[in-house]
Each structure stands twice: as structure tokens, then as C-alpha cells.
Design a protein around this motif. Structure first.
Motif, PDB file in Angstrom:
ATOM      1  N   UNK A 101     -26.149  43.711  58.168  1.00  0.00           N
ATOM      2  CA  UNK A 101     -24.758  44.140  58.091  1.00  0.00           C
ATOM      3  C   UNK A 101     -23.817  42.936  57.957  1.00  0.00           C
ATOM      4  N   UNK A 102     -24.126  41.845  58.626  1.00  0.00           N
ATOM      5  CA  UNK A 102     -23.278  40.659  58.587  1.00  0.00           C
ATOM      6  C   UNK A 102     -23.216  40.093  57.167  1.00  0.00           C
ATOM      7  N   UNK A 103     -24.330  40.096  56.469  1.00  0.00           N
ATOM      8  CA  UNK A 103     -24.373  39.566  55.100  1.00  0.00           C
ATOM      9  C   UNK A 103     -23.405  40.320  54.195  1.00  0.00           C
ATOM     10  N   UNK A 104     -23.235  41.607  54.420  1.00  0.00           N
ATOM     11  CA  UNK A 104     -22.341  42.395  53.568  1.00  0.00           C
ATOM     12  C   UNK A 104     -20.880  42.003  53.758  1.00  0.00           C
ATOM     13  N   UNK A 105     -20.557  41.279  54.844  1.00  0.00           N
ATOM     14  CA  UNK A 105     -19.188  40.825  55.088  1.00  0.00           C
ATOM     15  C   UNK A 105     -18.841  39.608  54.237  1.00  0.00           C
ATOM     16  N   UNK A 106     -19.839  38.961  53.656  1.00  0.00           N
ATOM     17  CA  UNK A 106     -19.588  37.780  52.843  1.00  0.00           C
ATOM     18  C   UNK A 106     -19.112  38.198  51.457  1.00  0.00           C
ATOM     19  N   UNK A 107     -18.096  37.521  50.972  1.00  0.00           N
ATOM     20  CA  UNK A 107     -17.468  37.857  49.699  1.00  0.00           C
ATOM     21  C   UNK A 107     -18.170  37.105  48.566  1.00  0.00           C
ATOM     22  N   UNK A 108     -18.745  37.805  47.603  1.00  0.00           N
ATOM     23  CA  UNK A 108     -19.456  37.134  46.508  1.00  0.00           C
ATOM     24  C   UNK A 108     -18.560  36.227  45.659  1.00  0.00           C
ATOM     25  N   UNK A 109     -17.244  36.414  45.715  1.00  0.00           N
ATOM     26  CA  UNK A 109     -16.333  35.527  44.970  1.00  0.00           C
ATOM     27  C   UNK A 109     -16.391  34.100  45.506  1.00  0.00           C
ATOM     28  N   UNK A 110     -16.860  33.937  46.744  1.00  0.00           N
ATOM     29  CA  UNK A 110     -16.932  32.618  47.362  1.00  0.00           C
ATOM     30  C   UNK A 110     -18.370  32.118  47.507  1.00  0.00           C
ATOM     31  N   UNK A 111     -19.291  32.698  46.751  1.00  0.00           N
ATOM     32  CA  UNK A 111     -20.694  32.294  46.829  1.00  0.00           C
ATOM     33  C   UNK A 111     -20.939  30.867  46.357  1.00  0.00           C
ATOM     34  N   UNK A 112     -20.102  30.374  45.494  1.00  0.00           N
ATOM     35  CA  UNK A 112     -20.329  29.045  44.923  1.00  0.00           C
ATOM     36  C   UNK A 112     -19.566  27.977  45.708  1.00  0.00           C
ATOM     37  N   UNK A 113     -20.180  26.831  45.885  1.00  0.00           N
ATOM     38  CA  UNK A 113     -19.561  25.766  46.676  1.00  0.00           C
ATOM     39  C   UNK A 113     -18.251  25.277  46.074  1.00  0.00           C
ATOM     40  N   UNK A 114     -18.109  25.328  44.750  1.00  0.00           N
ATOM     41  CA  UNK A 114     -16.853  24.901  44.126  1.00  0.00           C
ATOM     42  C   UNK A 114     -15.726  25.844  44.535  1.00  0.00           C
ATOM     43  N   UNK A 115     -15.979  27.133  44.535  1.00  0.00           N
ATOM     44  CA  UNK A 115     -14.944  28.096  44.935  1.00  0.00           C
ATOM     45  C   UNK A 115     -14.614  27.957  46.417  1.00  0.00           C
TER      46      UNK A 115
END
Length: 104
Positions: A3-17
Motif C-alpha cells: 500500500x505504501x508503494x502506491x503513495x509514490x508519485x510516478x512523476x517523481x520516479x526519476x532522480x532528475x525530476x
């Protein structure tokens, strides 16, 4: 922990972002050149990640001239700040859950 993983926003998956948003969380405005230098990126690489964050409406763009030179600056939108803070909160929750599992 799933459930915690689903709280992470894929728009911020990359270190540059993550880097762009981290800078914009502490700076009101940051221009393209300062972001490029701070994050040690090429023009193209920075531009593509900025575009991705713009598409999500997480960045506001300001284009102007300083003297006779064009200057493009960015700032995090209210929505972007909220989304990034929620992402950080999710990362912290993931770290807490991981450390609890390791000690429990």
C-alpha cells in the motif's frame, strides 16, 4: 508495505525530476541555467524532464528578457508542491516500514 508503494508519485520516479522539484521547493524561482548547473545536466536532458513536470502541471514557467537576453524560469505550482510533499511523505513511510520490518 504494498500500500505504501502506491503513495509514490510516478512523476517523481526519476532522480532528475526529484532534483528539479527539490530545488524548486526551496527556491521561489529557478532559471534554466541555474537548474542545469546545480543538477549537472545537459540542456536536452533538463528540458525533457521539465516538460514532463509541466505536463503534470507541477511547474509554472516564466519567460522574460533580462537586458537583451531571454531568460526562462520555473517555480513549483501549489499542486506541484502538494504532490511532491505527498511523494516525500510516502518515501518516509516506506523507510519507516522497512526499518520496522528489519527490527521486528
Amino acid at each position: 508495505m504494498k500500500h505504501i508503494i502506491t503513495q509514490l508519485n510516478p512523476a517523481f520516479d526519476h532522480r532528475v525530476r526529484l532534483g528539479i522539484m527539490s530545488v524548486l521547493m526551496v527556491e521561489e524561482w529557478a532559471d534554466f541555467s541555474s537548474l542545469k548547473e546545480t543538477l549537472s545536466l545537459t540542456d536536452g536532458r533538463l528540458a525533457s524532464h521539465i516538460k514532463a513536470l509541466e505536463k503534470e502541471a507541477y511547474l509554472e514557467v516564466r519567460k522574460r528578457f533580462i537586458g537583451r537576453k531571454p531568460n526562462t524560469s520555473y517555480r513549483a505550482t501549489v499542486e506541484g508542491r502538494k504532490a511532491f510533499q505527498a511523494h516525500l511523505d510516502g518515501l518516509e513511510a516506506l523507510l519507516r516500514a522497512g526499518s520496522e520490518g528489519a527490527t521486528g
